[in-house]
Motif scaffolding. Sequence first.
Motif: not given
Length: 491
Positions: A336-337, A340-343, A345
């Motif tokens: 997800r990081h 979706q979050e583009k960073n 984890s």
Amino acid sequence: MKKAAIIGAGIGGIASAIRLAVKGYNVTVFEASATYGGKMKEFVQDGYRFDTGPSLFTMPQLVDELFSLAGKNPHDYFRYQRLNIITQYFFTDGTRLTAYREPEKFAAEVEEKLGVPAARVKEYLAKSAQIYEATAATFLHKSLHKVSTYLSPDILKTLPALPALGLTTTMHAANAQAFSDTRLVQLLDRFATYNGSDPYQAPATLNLIPHLEHNIGAFYPEGGIYAIAQSLVKLAEELGVRFKYNLPVTEIITENHKVTGVRTTAEVFYADLVVSNMDVVPTYRRLLPQIKAPEKTLQQPRSSSALIYYWGIRHSFPELHLHNIFFSQDYQQEFRHIFQEKNISPDPTVYVNITSKYTPTDAPPGCENWFVMVNVPHNAGQDWQNLIRVARETIIQKLSKVLAVDLSSLIVTERVWDPVGIEADTSSFAGALYGSSSNNRMAAFLRHPNFTSKVKGLYFCGGSVHPGGGIPLCLLSAKIVSDLAPNPNSA
């Protein structure tokens, strides 16, 4: 003799040059950097040698085939060995699992360490083999954008297998249905990263990938991964291929919807055929401004990228092997990081590759050369300097805990490669390692084909086009280009 110009000396470009030379073309390769290899380069720093990019080697027969096509003995140029231990896995609950080369031994290890019956593991690997055998000839070895592919006898293998290919479910869902042990599911989900995808989104068709590693095997080239590029360039030059380095192509020249050559920073080179091994996005944006770009294709979601730390380690770890994986606690959060979050984890899975385990001269005596990688998003303007700093601290803390050492005190030399650097050094759009991701069931059909109907004589190879990224698929893209290219001796 008809001329072929190839843009980029990555592995796909080198393989295309060899195949076209064997076919009868006079081939010239134009490379913007000082040497060949693309992401597959090497460097030596403070007595430690590192391969920069790919580290896993499967399907070595695709390399051997290039030498055989040229009438050469592959073993005169290039040697490799099959790994007895493919990967050493470290889970957050303290479990350590060894992936052995023999499927039976691997299944027994899974049963002993994870409590999953060996018979079920062998059944899973057999299904992985079935998916591969049903799809490879159609989906990997041929263009998906030619009618002839669907008229081939190979399609008779594919069509009956369609219900079993997992097109309607995700990779993770299929693995979670097959096994209740979350550690084994995580291990199998990891194979989505081999083409920069998310197992929670990518189709279960990608579960063919374990077959390549666990049934066919993983290998190590003598001298490291860079030896693949070295041996193939030697072969290409023996076939008369010319390599021009530090010579970027600035335009693919076309006339009346037909390619006529390339323009470089120093010359115009006329050619009957042009192959771009450059990422397909900058190929259109920079080199083909006169052609309407296929925007739907170019705007497909990008694959993941990588953050790599090259560390010279003043210590030797007998518990580590060539390939080592230190898993995260929450795999779904990690992806997800990334997507979706583009960073990155706060608890990333860490991959450590140590070639000095097989080539001791890659590090000083008693030391090891560590290629330390975490999967990260493509470059979308993030603060990479901060991400690099935080990730470094996280990785050192994680590995120090598992290995019971103060890792920071053992790092004697370091270099870093991030998505910004990957894009700058290799023209990979946004630093994405594999072009577009495979995070939907139609992804294979949405990748750019190995040709364009808009310009006769223009072809595409490499990781950003069909069939995808990684050493084997890049080599197969070169095969497809060669099969599509006309016979140079025909009228």
